[in-house]
Scaffold this active site. Structure first.
Site, short mmCIF file in Angstrom:
data_model
loop_
_atom_site.label_atom_id
_atom_site.label_comp_id
_atom_site.label_asym_id
_atom_site.label_seq_id
_atom_site.Cartn_x
_atom_site.Cartn_y
_atom_site.Cartn_z
N ALA A 1 39.94 35.77 25.20
CA ALA A 1 40.93 36.33 24.28
C ALA A 1 41.54 37.61 24.84
O ALA A 1 40.92 38.34 25.62
CB ALA A 1 40.29 36.60 22.93
N CYS A 2 42.78 37.88 24.42
CA CYS A 2 43.43 39.15 24.73
C CYS A 2 42.57 40.29 24.17
O CYS A 2 42.06 40.17 23.05
CB CYS A 2 44.82 39.16 24.08
SG CYS A 2 45.70 40.73 24.19
#
Length: 209
Positions: A10-11
């Site tokens: 994930a970012c």
């Protein structure tokens, strides 16, 4: 050529891990980063510009993209010069702590109206904050933000890491009591509104996610 597999991450993890690898290699070697979405490709492309490197990308499938960083002539020197300039501008940084910078977190969510998305974003923000070159001097938690320093929070380990680096982490005691978390604080110290007000009014820079 080095390869970094960031698929499923994930970012902001793809950007943070790529930046770390580029710095380890002194931006002198080519690096291929595998990601699984277009947004990650865009973020990595921006990173290449900041790092003074050339970049290209290929779409292998709907869920696999390859972003290739290659050294640009004079790129490493430009990036180092930029970093030097930033260090001169931020004269208050001591031992990786930006003196006078306070982060104020009043919710366990970031933005509105999507609650689940807001929690994901806040988790990502705290992780990204913990990986900054200059950490804040103080992080203040109150209202729903108090949940982030208590048992069950997915951000506790990132907050503990920052505390170990010298970041002061304070959580409103009234808020912990109201939320039934008095005995569940996992990181930092219990504070009061007078101290929180004092920290906020005395800060040279306030950051509110």
């Amino acid at each position: 050529m080095k390869q970094l597999d960031m698929r499923g991450k994930a970012c902001p993890m793809p950007v943070i891990e790529t930046k770390k690898l580029l710095e380890e290699l002194n931006r002198a070697e080519a690096v291929t980063v595998l990601v699984d979405n277009e947004i990650a490709v865009q973020n990595l492309t921006k990173l290449a510009g900041h790092e003074g490197m050339d970049v290209s990308s290929d779409k292998h499938s709907d869920k696999e993209f390859a972003v290739v960083f290659t050294p640009a002539e004079g790129g490493a020197a430009q990036a180092q010069t930029a970093e030097s300039g930033e260090a001169q501008e931020e004269t208050a940084v001591e031992n990786h702590i930006a003196r006078g910078r306070a982060v104020v977190i009043a919710s366990d969510k970031m933005g509105e109206p999507e609650e689940e998305l807001g929690k994901i974003l806040m988790k990502g923000f705290i992780y990204a904050l913990s990986r900054q070159d200059a950490l804040p001097e103080t992080i203040l938690f109150y209202n729903g933000g108090a949940k982030l320093t208590a048992e069950g929070s997915e951000s506790v380990e990132d907050l503990k890491y920052m505390a170990e680096q010298g970041v002061e982490i304070l959580t409103c005691g009234t808020c912990l009591k109201h939320l039934g978390l008095e005995e569940k604080l996992q990181v930092g110290a219990v504070s009061n509104m007078y101290e929180i007000a004092e920290k906020m009014t005395g800060a040279r820079q306030l950051v509110r996610p």
